[in-house]
Design a protein around this motif. Structure first.
Motif, mmCIF file in Angstrom:
data_model
loop_
_atom_site.group_PDB
_atom_site.id
_atom_site.type_symbol
_atom_site.label_atom_id
_atom_site.label_comp_id
_atom_site.label_asym_id
_atom_site.label_seq_id
_atom_site.Cartn_x
_atom_site.Cartn_y
_atom_site.Cartn_z
ATOM 1 N N PHE A 56 43.808 -15.613 -7.065
ATOM 2 C CA PHE A 56 43.352 -16.349 -5.893
ATOM 3 C C PHE A 56 42.306 -15.506 -5.174
ATOM 4 C CE2 PHE A 56 46.998 -13.871 -4.571
ATOM 5 C CZ PHE A 56 46.669 -13.383 -3.325
ATOM 6 N N LEU A 57 41.560 -16.142 -4.312
ATOM 7 C CA LEU A 57 40.549 -15.465 -3.521
ATOM 8 C C LEU A 57 40.799 -15.811 -2.061
ATOM 9 C CD1 LEU A 57 38.024 -13.691 -3.831
ATOM 10 C CD2 LEU A 57 36.670 -15.776 -3.885
ATOM 11 N N LEU A 58 41.043 -14.780 -1.263
ATOM 12 C CA LEU A 58 41.262 -14.939 0.171
ATOM 13 C C LEU A 58 39.914 -14.713 0.854
ATOM 14 C CD1 LEU A 58 43.111 -15.186 2.691
ATOM 15 C CD2 LEU A 58 43.493 -12.723 2.495
ATOM 16 N N ILE A 59 39.393 -15.737 1.504
ATOM 17 C CA ILE A 59 38.094 -15.661 2.167
ATOM 18 C C ILE A 59 38.314 -15.784 3.665
ATOM 19 C CG2 ILE A 59 35.786 -16.673 2.379
ATOM 20 C CD1 ILE A 59 36.322 -17.890 -0.466
ATOM 21 N N ILE A 60 37.808 -14.805 4.408
ATOM 22 C CA ILE A 60 37.932 -14.784 5.861
ATOM 23 C C ILE A 60 36.519 -14.698 6.423
ATOM 24 C CG2 ILE A 60 38.884 -13.547 7.847
ATOM 25 C CD1 ILE A 60 40.821 -12.193 5.754
ATOM 26 N N HIS A 61 36.172 -15.617 7.335
ATOM 27 C CA HIS A 61 34.828 -15.532 7.895
ATOM 28 C C HIS A 61 34.784 -16.090 9.308
ATOM 29 C CE1 HIS A 61 33.956 -19.825 6.943
ATOM 30 N NE2 HIS A 61 34.747 -19.586 5.931
ATOM 31 N N ASP A 62 33.845 -15.548 10.051
ATOM 32 C CA ASP A 62 33.520 -16.070 11.371
ATOM 33 C C ASP A 62 32.005 -16.198 11.416
ATOM 34 O OD1 ASP A 62 32.559 -13.505 11.793
ATOM 35 O OD2 ASP A 62 34.002 -13.002 13.358
ATOM 36 N N HIS A 63 31.424 -16.284 12.591
ATOM 37 C CA HIS A 63 29.974 -16.467 12.704
ATOM 38 C C HIS A 63 29.190 -15.207 12.363
ATOM 39 C CE1 HIS A 63 30.572 -20.405 14.343
ATOM 40 N NE2 HIS A 63 31.404 -19.913 15.254
ATOM 41 N N HIS A 64 29.865 -14.069 12.263
ATOM 42 C CA HIS A 64 29.169 -12.801 12.075
ATOM 43 C C HIS A 64 29.333 -12.190 10.693
ATOM 44 C CE1 HIS A 64 28.429 -12.858 16.353
ATOM 45 N NE2 HIS A 64 29.713 -13.091 16.534
ATOM 46 N N GLN A 65 30.431 -12.447 10.033
ATOM 47 C CA GLN A 65 30.651 -11.827 8.729
ATOM 48 C C GLN A 65 31.578 -12.665 7.869
ATOM 49 O OE1 GLN A 65 32.305 -8.055 10.017
ATOM 50 N NE2 GLN A 65 34.325 -8.644 9.335
ATOM 51 N N LYS A 66 31.548 -12.375 6.573
ATOM 52 C CA LYS A 66 32.417 -13.040 5.604
ATOM 53 C C LYS A 66 33.037 -11.976 4.721
ATOM 54 C CE LYS A 66 31.293 -16.940 3.763
ATOM 55 N NZ LYS A 66 30.661 -18.009 2.971
ATOM 56 N N LEU A 67 34.299 -12.136 4.433
ATOM 57 C CA LEU A 67 35.051 -11.187 3.637
ATOM 58 C C LEU A 67 35.818 -11.960 2.568
ATOM 59 C CD1 LEU A 67 36.308 -8.302 3.331
ATOM 60 C CD2 LEU A 67 38.003 -9.023 5.012
ATOM 61 N N ALA A 68 35.696 -11.539 1.317
ATOM 62 C CA ALA A 68 36.435 -12.159 0.222
ATOM 63 C C ALA A 68 37.259 -11.081 -0.477
ATOM 64 C CB ALA A 68 35.480 -12.813 -0.763
ATOM 65 N N ILE A 69 38.566 -11.313 -0.586
ATOM 66 C CA ILE A 69 39.474 -10.346 -1.190
ATOM 67 C C ILE A 69 40.168 -11.021 -2.376
ATOM 68 C CG2 ILE A 69 41.372 -8.750 -0.789
ATOM 69 C CD1 ILE A 69 40.861 -9.118 2.251
ATOM 70 N N PRO A 70 40.025 -10.462 -3.587
ATOM 71 C CA PRO A 70 40.676 -11.062 -4.753
ATOM 72 C C PRO A 70 42.165 -10.751 -4.788
ATOM 73 C CG PRO A 70 39.501 -9.084 -5.393
ATOM 74 C CD PRO A 70 39.214 -9.304 -3.928
ATOM 75 N N GLY A 71 42.941 -11.693 -5.281
ATOM 76 C CA GLY A 71 44.382 -11.513 -5.413
ATOM 77 C C GLY A 71 44.866 -11.922 -6.792
ATOM 78 N N ARG A 72 46.012 -11.371 -7.191
ATOM 79 C CA ARG A 72 46.638 -11.696 -8.475
ATOM 80 C C ARG A 72 48.117 -11.999 -8.261
ATOM 81 N NH1 ARG A 72 44.238 -12.719 -12.786
ATOM 82 N NH2 ARG A 72 45.916 -11.992 -14.081
ATOM 83 N N ILE A 73 48.619 -12.931 -9.032
ATOM 84 C CA ILE A 73 50.030 -13.280 -9.022
ATOM 85 C C ILE A 73 50.544 -13.088 -10.446
ATOM 86 C CG2 ILE A 73 51.712 -15.129 -8.647
ATOM 87 C CD1 ILE A 73 49.677 -16.382 -6.679
ATOM 88 N N SER A 74 51.601 -12.291 -10.596
ATOM 89 C CA SER A 74 52.145 -12.034 -11.926
ATOM 90 C C SER A 74 53.677 -12.052 -11.857
ATOM 91 C CB SER A 74 51.653 -10.679 -12.454
ATOM 92 O OG SER A 74 52.026 -9.646 -11.581
ATOM 93 N N PRO A 75 54.336 -12.254 -13.009
ATOM 94 C CA PRO A 75 55.798 -12.221 -13.010
ATOM 95 C C PRO A 75 56.303 -10.901 -12.433
ATOM 96 C CG PRO A 75 54.980 -13.057 -15.095
ATOM 97 C CD PRO A 75 53.785 -12.548 -14.333
ATOM 98 N N GLY A 76 57.330 -10.999 -11.606
ATOM 99 C CA GLY A 76 57.848 -9.814 -10.921
ATOM 100 C C GLY A 76 58.952 -9.113 -11.679
ATOM 101 N N THR A 77 59.273 -7.933 -11.206
ATOM 102 C CA THR A 77 60.376 -7.173 -11.791
ATOM 103 C C THR A 77 61.613 -7.253 -10.898
ATOM 104 O OG1 THR A 77 59.462 -5.187 -10.776
ATOM 105 C CG2 THR A 77 58.913 -5.576 -13.070
ATOM 106 N N SER A 78 61.435 -7.090 -9.593
ATOM 107 C CA SER A 78 62.577 -7.142 -8.678
ATOM 108 C C SER A 78 62.616 -8.438 -7.872
ATOM 109 C CB SER A 78 62.524 -5.945 -7.719
ATOM 110 O OG SER A 78 61.351 -6.001 -6.942
ATOM 111 N N GLN A 79 61.643 -9.298 -8.071
ATOM 112 C CA GLN A 79 61.581 -10.612 -7.421
ATOM 113 C C GLN A 79 60.840 -11.534 -8.384
ATOM 114 O OE1 GLN A 79 59.656 -9.357 -3.842
ATOM 115 N NE2 GLN A 79 57.627 -9.771 -4.619
#
Length: 104
Positions: A56-79
């Motif tokens: 997934f890609l988390l995109i955060i932006h306002d009138h001054h800047q934009k930030l995109a942070i990549p995310g991954r989801i994978s099978p868990g070990t303890s959850q």
């Protein structure tokens, strides 16, 4: 340039984020709208989450800047699923908020 800053210090995303931990990508798709609204309120910015099969890609932006942070989801070990945001584990809502704050 003005930086994005969280407005609320004690903000709880547990309800939404637990769906992602328990259900993976389908959980993220299901809580996408309430999660983006909560994050948007917390950050006083517009938030978008784009979902793919295991990422997934988390995109955060306002009138001054934009930030995109990549995310991954994978099978868990303890959850059921492990979630990472730009390589950092975010397996609970407090960790998610801490990592988002690192980028602001």
């Amino acid at each position: 340039m003005q930086q994005l800053t969280p407005l609320v210090h004690d903000f709880n995303l547990d309800g939404c984020w637990s769906a992602v931990i328990d259900e993976g990508t389908p959980g993220l798709a299901r809580v996408n709208q309430p999660l983006t609204q909560l994050l948007g309120t917390w950050l006083a910015a517009h938030v978008t989450i784009l979902c793919d099969t295991a990422s997934f890609l988390l995109i955060i932006h306002d009138h001054h800047q934009k930030l995109a942070i990549p995310g991954r989801i994978s099978p868990g070990t303890s959850q059921p699923y492990d979630i990472k945001l730009d390589g950092w584990p975010v397996n609970n809502s407090a960790a998610l908020m801490a990592i988002v704050q690192k980028y602001l």
